[in-house]
Design a protein around this motif. Structure first.
Motif, PDB file in Angstrom:
ATOM      1  N   PRO A 126       8.815  -2.398  -3.366  1.00  0.00           N
ATOM      2  CA  PRO A 126       7.348  -2.467  -3.330  1.00  0.00           C
ATOM      3  C   PRO A 126       6.741  -1.121  -2.973  1.00  0.00           C
ATOM      4  CG  PRO A 126       8.340  -4.276  -2.094  1.00  0.00           C
ATOM      5  CD  PRO A 126       9.440  -3.331  -2.411  1.00  0.00           C
ATOM      6  N   ALA A 127       5.513  -0.933  -3.424  1.00  0.00           N
ATOM      7  CA  ALA A 127       4.792   0.297  -3.089  1.00  0.00           C
ATOM      8  C   ALA A 127       4.553   0.352  -1.577  1.00  0.00           C
ATOM      9  CB  ALA A 127       3.465   0.342  -3.828  1.00  0.00           C
ATOM     10  N   VAL A 128       4.590   1.538  -1.028  1.00  0.00           N
ATOM     11  CA  VAL A 128       4.386   1.745   0.403  1.00  0.00           C
ATOM     12  C   VAL A 128       2.893   1.929   0.680  1.00  0.00           C
ATOM     13  CG1 VAL A 128       4.889   3.246   2.365  1.00  0.00           C
ATOM     14  CG2 VAL A 128       6.654   2.781   0.657  1.00  0.00           C
ATOM     15  N   ALA A 129       2.375   1.165   1.621  1.00  0.00           N
ATOM     16  CA  ALA A 129       0.959   1.276   1.971  1.00  0.00           C
ATOM     17  C   ALA A 129       0.663   2.657   2.546  1.00  0.00           C
ATOM     18  CB  ALA A 129       0.582   0.194   2.981  1.00  0.00           C
ATOM     19  N   SER A 130      -0.495   3.179   2.206  1.00  0.00           N
ATOM     20  CA  SER A 130      -0.887   4.505   2.662  1.00  0.00           C
ATOM     21  C   SER A 130      -1.696   4.417   3.956  1.00  0.00           C
ATOM     22  CB  SER A 130      -1.727   5.204   1.592  1.00  0.00           C
ATOM     23  OG  SER A 130      -2.252   6.421   2.080  1.00  0.00           O
TER      24      SER A 130
END
Length: 243
Positions: A126-130
């Protein structure tokens, strides 16, 4: 009858030379296994024991090379086939070498057991939250606090000297501002083990800033009262006063 002086003395040099040659070949070969084991286990040092019908072999490696190779037979004393001290005696080395092929087979079987281990492992995640927006907001608030602290430092520098500390209590916690010239060196809340809202090493974490920011107004208000008290004290001084 002879007194033995005519009997030829056995040459040990040939045996030692053969022992040294064999030990060197084993060290080189075991070094290859040590490197493979280091790559597999993902570390600079470690060890692994391999069991055979004749006993057990322990291969220890360090910095990608063999540190020692020890053979512990099921009967008899253990032998360091490879070590950092000295080569083994020819007899124990010969005994160990009788089981060496089985050791290599056990090693290869151990390596082969990992084949296909990662075939079904996921390689998409999954994409990593910024945290960019959160950090930007934290930095904006901290910059406003620094501006206020620098203003306080300027006033303290003018009145109390080039450097020093101003401290007061807000909501039961000690707030301490250290100034150096016209700039705030740090703003610490909670004593020596507290949180540095401002420091030369960077701002506090976003949760700490959020926890303390509501008390900044009270800290500034306490400082303003301190300045007003100073002004009141100074206003009572007159050059016309007699000593």
């Amino acid at each position: 009858m002879t007194d033995g002086l005519e009997t030829d003395v056995a040459e040990a040099a040939d045996v030692a030379a053969r022992r040294d040659e064999l030990a060197a070949r084993v060290r080189s070969h075991a070094g290859e296994m040590a490197r493979e084991l280091a790559v597999l286990q993902g570390g600079d040092y470690g060890q692994q024991t391999f069991d055979t019908d004749g006993g057990s072999w322990t291969l220890k490696y360090e910095a990608g090379d063999v540190q020692y190779l020890r053979f512990d037979p099921k009967s008899g004393s253990e032998t360091y086939v490879v070590s950092s001290k000295q080569p083994p005696e020819p007899g124990p080395l010969g005994t160990a070498m009788e089981d060496y092929e089985a050791f290599v087979a056990a090693f290869n079987e151990h390596i082969d057991s990992f084949d296909g281990l990662l075939e079904d492992a996921p390689d998409e995640f999954p994409a990593v939250a910024s945290t960019a927006e959160l950090v930007a907001e934290r930095d904006r608030i901290v910059e406003r606090i620094r501006n206020v602290a620098n203003r306080m430092a300027q006033e303290l520098n003018r009145y109390d000297g080039e450097y020093g500390t101003y401290a007061t209590t807000v909501s039961g916690a000690r707030w301490e501002l250290k100034w150096d010239g016209d700039a705030a060196a740090y703003l610490r809340v909670g004593g020596s083990d507290g949180t540095y809202l401002l420091s030369q090493y960077g701002p506090a974490s976003a949760p700490e800033v959020r926890r303390l920011v509501d008390d900044v107004d009270d800290f500034v208000a306490a400082f303003n009262e301190y300045v007003e008290e100073l002004e009141a004290d100074l206003s009572e001084v007159s050059f016309d006063d007699e000593p």
